[in-house]
Write a protein that holds these residues in place. Structure first.
Motif, PDB file in Angstrom:
ATOM      1  N   THR A  72     152.363   0.920 -66.379  1.00 58.54           N
ATOM      2  CA  THR A  72     152.138   0.313 -67.699  1.00 58.54           C
ATOM      3  C   THR A  72     152.201  -1.217 -67.703  1.00 58.54           C
ATOM      4  OG1 THR A  72     154.478   0.524 -68.174  1.00 58.54           O
ATOM      5  CG2 THR A  72     153.058   2.335 -68.890  1.00 58.54           C
ATOM      6  N   VAL A  73     152.536  -1.809 -66.578  1.00 58.53           N
ATOM      7  CA  VAL A  73     152.671  -3.277 -66.541  1.00 58.53           C
ATOM      8  C   VAL A  73     151.360  -3.889 -66.030  1.00 58.53           C
ATOM      9  CG1 VAL A  73     153.989  -5.215 -65.614  1.00 58.53           C
ATOM     10  CG2 VAL A  73     155.129  -3.029 -66.086  1.00 58.53           C
ATOM     11  N   ARG A  74     150.718  -4.633 -66.901  1.00 59.26           N
ATOM     12  CA  ARG A  74     149.441  -5.242 -66.512  1.00 59.26           C
ATOM     13  C   ARG A  74     149.697  -6.355 -65.505  1.00 59.26           C
ATOM     14  NH1 ARG A  74     144.642  -6.602 -69.266  1.00 59.26           N
ATOM     15  NH2 ARG A  74     144.837  -4.631 -70.362  1.00 59.26           N
ATOM     16  N   ALA A  75     149.128  -6.223 -64.343  1.00 55.49           N
ATOM     17  CA  ALA A  75     149.290  -7.248 -63.308  1.00 55.49           C
ATOM     18  C   ALA A  75     148.142  -8.246 -63.359  1.00 55.49           C
ATOM     19  CB  ALA A  75     149.365  -6.602 -61.932  1.00 55.49           C
ATOM     20  N   GLU A  76     146.931  -7.743 -63.569  1.00 61.23           N
ATOM     21  CA  GLU A  76     145.796  -8.666 -63.657  1.00 61.23           C
ATOM     22  C   GLU A  76     144.565  -7.946 -64.196  1.00 61.23           C
ATOM     23  OE1 GLU A  76     144.293  -8.224 -59.002  1.00 61.23           O
ATOM     24  OE2 GLU A  76     143.640  -9.948 -60.190  1.00 61.23           O
ATOM     25  N   ILE A  77     143.691  -8.737 -64.778  1.00 61.65           N
ATOM     26  CA  ILE A  77     142.318  -8.286 -65.041  1.00 61.65           C
ATOM     27  C   ILE A  77     141.450  -9.495 -64.730  1.00 61.65           C
ATOM     28  CG2 ILE A  77     142.609  -8.683 -67.534  1.00 61.65           C
ATOM     29  CD1 ILE A  77     140.385  -6.501 -67.903  1.00 61.65           C
ATOM     30  N   THR A  78     140.670  -9.392 -63.698  1.00 58.33           N
ATOM     31  CA  THR A  78     139.894 -10.556 -63.250  1.00 58.33           C
ATOM     32  C   THR A  78     138.465 -10.146 -62.930  1.00 58.33           C
ATOM     33  OG1 THR A  78     140.593 -10.156 -60.981  1.00 58.33           O
ATOM     34  CG2 THR A  78     141.840 -11.788 -62.207  1.00 58.33           C
ATOM     35  N   LYS A  79     137.577 -11.104 -63.101  1.00 61.26           N
ATOM     36  CA  LYS A  79     136.189 -10.916 -62.684  1.00 61.26           C
ATOM     37  C   LYS A  79     135.929 -11.947 -61.593  1.00 61.26           C
ATOM     38  CE  LYS A  79     131.552 -10.413 -64.559  1.00 61.26           C
ATOM     39  NZ  LYS A  79     130.749 -10.383 -65.793  1.00 61.26           N
ATOM     40  N   ALA A  80     135.534 -11.471 -60.433  1.00 65.59           N
ATOM     41  CA  ALA A  80     135.347 -12.395 -59.307  1.00 65.59           C
ATOM     42  C   ALA A  80     134.237 -11.887 -58.400  1.00 65.59           C
ATOM     43  CB  ALA A  80     136.651 -12.520 -58.532  1.00 65.59           C
ATOM     44  N   SER A  81     133.652 -12.806 -57.690  1.00 64.15           N
ATOM     45  CA  SER A  81     132.627 -12.456 -56.708  1.00 64.15           C
ATOM     46  C   SER A  81     133.338 -12.038 -55.428  1.00 64.15           C
ATOM     47  CB  SER A  81     131.732 -13.682 -56.465  1.00 64.15           C
ATOM     48  OG  SER A  81     130.661 -13.333 -55.641  1.00 64.15           O
ATOM     49  N   VAL A  82     133.066 -10.835 -54.965  1.00 66.19           N
ATOM     50  CA  VAL A  82     133.743 -10.353 -53.754  1.00 66.19           C
ATOM     51  C   VAL A  82     132.705  -9.985 -52.686  1.00 66.19           C
ATOM     52  CG1 VAL A  82     135.722  -9.470 -55.053  1.00 66.19           C
ATOM     53  CG2 VAL A  82     133.809  -7.964 -54.579  1.00 66.19           C
ATOM     54  N   GLU A  83     133.151 -10.073 -51.482  1.00 66.48           N
ATOM     55  CA  GLU A  83     132.265  -9.745 -50.352  1.00 66.48           C
ATOM     56  C   GLU A  83     132.156  -8.222 -50.240  1.00 66.48           C
ATOM     57  OE1 GLU A  83     132.403 -11.787 -46.199  1.00 66.48           O
ATOM     58  OE2 GLU A  83     133.432  -9.869 -46.014  1.00 66.48           O
ATOM     59  N   VAL A  84     130.966  -7.702 -50.432  1.00 61.80           N
ATOM     60  CA  VAL A  84     130.795  -6.246 -50.332  1.00 61.80           C
ATOM     61  C   VAL A  84     130.186  -5.844 -48.981  1.00 61.80           C
ATOM     62  CG1 VAL A  84     130.667  -5.855 -52.822  1.00 61.80           C
ATOM     63  CG2 VAL A  84     128.576  -6.363 -51.554  1.00 61.80           C
ATOM     64  N   THR A  85     129.504  -6.778 -48.332  1.00 60.42           N
ATOM     65  CA  THR A  85     128.984  -6.516 -46.986  1.00 60.42           C
ATOM     66  C   THR A  85     129.278  -7.729 -46.112  1.00 60.42           C
ATOM     67  OG1 THR A  85     127.157  -5.260 -47.964  1.00 60.42           O
ATOM     68  CG2 THR A  85     126.934  -5.873 -45.649  1.00 60.42           C
ATOM     69  N   PRO A  86     130.057  -7.548 -45.084  1.00 60.73           N
ATOM     70  CA  PRO A  86     130.407  -8.698 -44.241  1.00 60.73           C
ATOM     71  C   PRO A  86     129.171  -9.281 -43.542  1.00 60.73           C
ATOM     72  CG  PRO A  86     131.815  -6.793 -43.787  1.00 60.73           C
ATOM     73  CD  PRO A  86     130.710  -6.315 -44.639  1.00 60.73           C
TER      74      PRO A  86
END
Lengths: 136, 145
Positions: A72-86
């Motif tokens: 129940t403890v919100r740690a984060e909500i983020t929108k970020a560009s992530v590497e999906v294919t190295p």
């Protein structure tokens, strides 16, 4: 894969990961739900409330179901560009937007405090207030 | 008794005393808006120490003390002791109370004041000094809710 929250909201994350993180002064087990960048961040923010996360069911494509209580403890909500294919020798890395919602587990002490607070119900407080009014 | 309930009880008492102290300078709309702070009428209570204007609730209405007295020495309740208790009316349709016949000039409905009819409709007075309800004097009332 899909997840089902306490209020029966069903969501379809791309991936769910888990791990230990230091949140609000405590080391807590944390679940991270990763959604496509096209998902509505406000809707996710509204869905992942403490109340709705009392019980989170993670249902695999094969029907296996794991229930996680008290995240129940919100740690984060983020929108970020992530590497999906190295990157490889032939191609550059592929990045895509992802929304990550992380919910951490409530501690034992926090659970006991919550039970203590809820043991005094609204009706009891209302009755106490009326008694005070009546005896004034 | 937990500290929570003790705190709520103390708050209720403080709120009631605060309203009692202010009520003489308030109109019915203001008093009814705070009716949760008015105690229920107690037929055994000695009201001689209460200030005129102090409110109580009884029979779904809010009444204000006209003449401090010891209720233990009187038969009846505010609705039957109209010389001792005045009836509050509100201009807020959401807080409208059922109709009560005025007693002389006491409890007459003034412009804007409301009552809730037996049919559930709230009627608002279009003129002062009304002593008849919308059934008896439809031109003097407007259905508002």
């Amino acid at each position: 894969m899909k997840i089902k929250l306490s209020n029966n909201t069903e969501l379809t994350p791309i991936l769910v990961t888990g791990g230990q993180r230091h949140i609000q002064g405590q080391s807590r087990d944390t679940l991270s739900f990763i959604f496509p960048g096209t998902a509505n961040m406000e809707e996710l923010d509204s869905a992942f409330t403490a109340e709705n996360c009392e019980s989170i069911a993670i249902i695999g494509d094969d029907g296996t179901e794991y229930i996680h209580k008290a995240y129940t403890v919100r740690a984060e909500i983020t929108k970020a560009s992530v590497e999906v294919t190295p990157a490889t020798a032939e191609a550059e890395a592929v990045y895509m937007d992802r929304i990550t919602v992380s919910m951490a587990e409530r501690t034992y002490v926090e659970t006991q405090l919550m039970k203590l607070n809820s043991s005094v119900g609204t009706a009891e407080l209302d009755a106490a207030y009326k008694e005070g009014v009546q005896n004034a | 008794m937990s500290i929570y309930t003790e705190a709520m009880k103390a708050q209720g008492k403080a709120d009631a005393l605060d309203l009692r102290g202010r009520a003489a300078g308030m109109d019915g709309t203001g008093i009814i808006a705070e009716e949760s702070k008015a105690p229920a009428f107690d037929p055994a209570k000695d009201y001689t120490g209460w200030p005129a204007g102090a409110p109580v609730t009884d029979e779904g209405q809010v009444w204000t003390l006209i003449q401090p007295y010891n209720a233990a020495g009187y038969e009846g309740r505010p609705s039957t002791l109209r010389a001792l208790w005045g009836l509050c009316h509100t201009k807020d349709p959401a807080k409208a109370k059922p109709w009560v016949d005025p007693y002389g000039t006491s409890g007459m409905y003034m412009t804007g004041e409301c009552y809730k009819g037996a049919d559930g409709i709230v009627y608002q007075a279009l003129q002062d000094n009304l002593v008849h309800d919308a059934a008896a004097l439809p031109g003097a009332w407007e259905a508002v809710a």
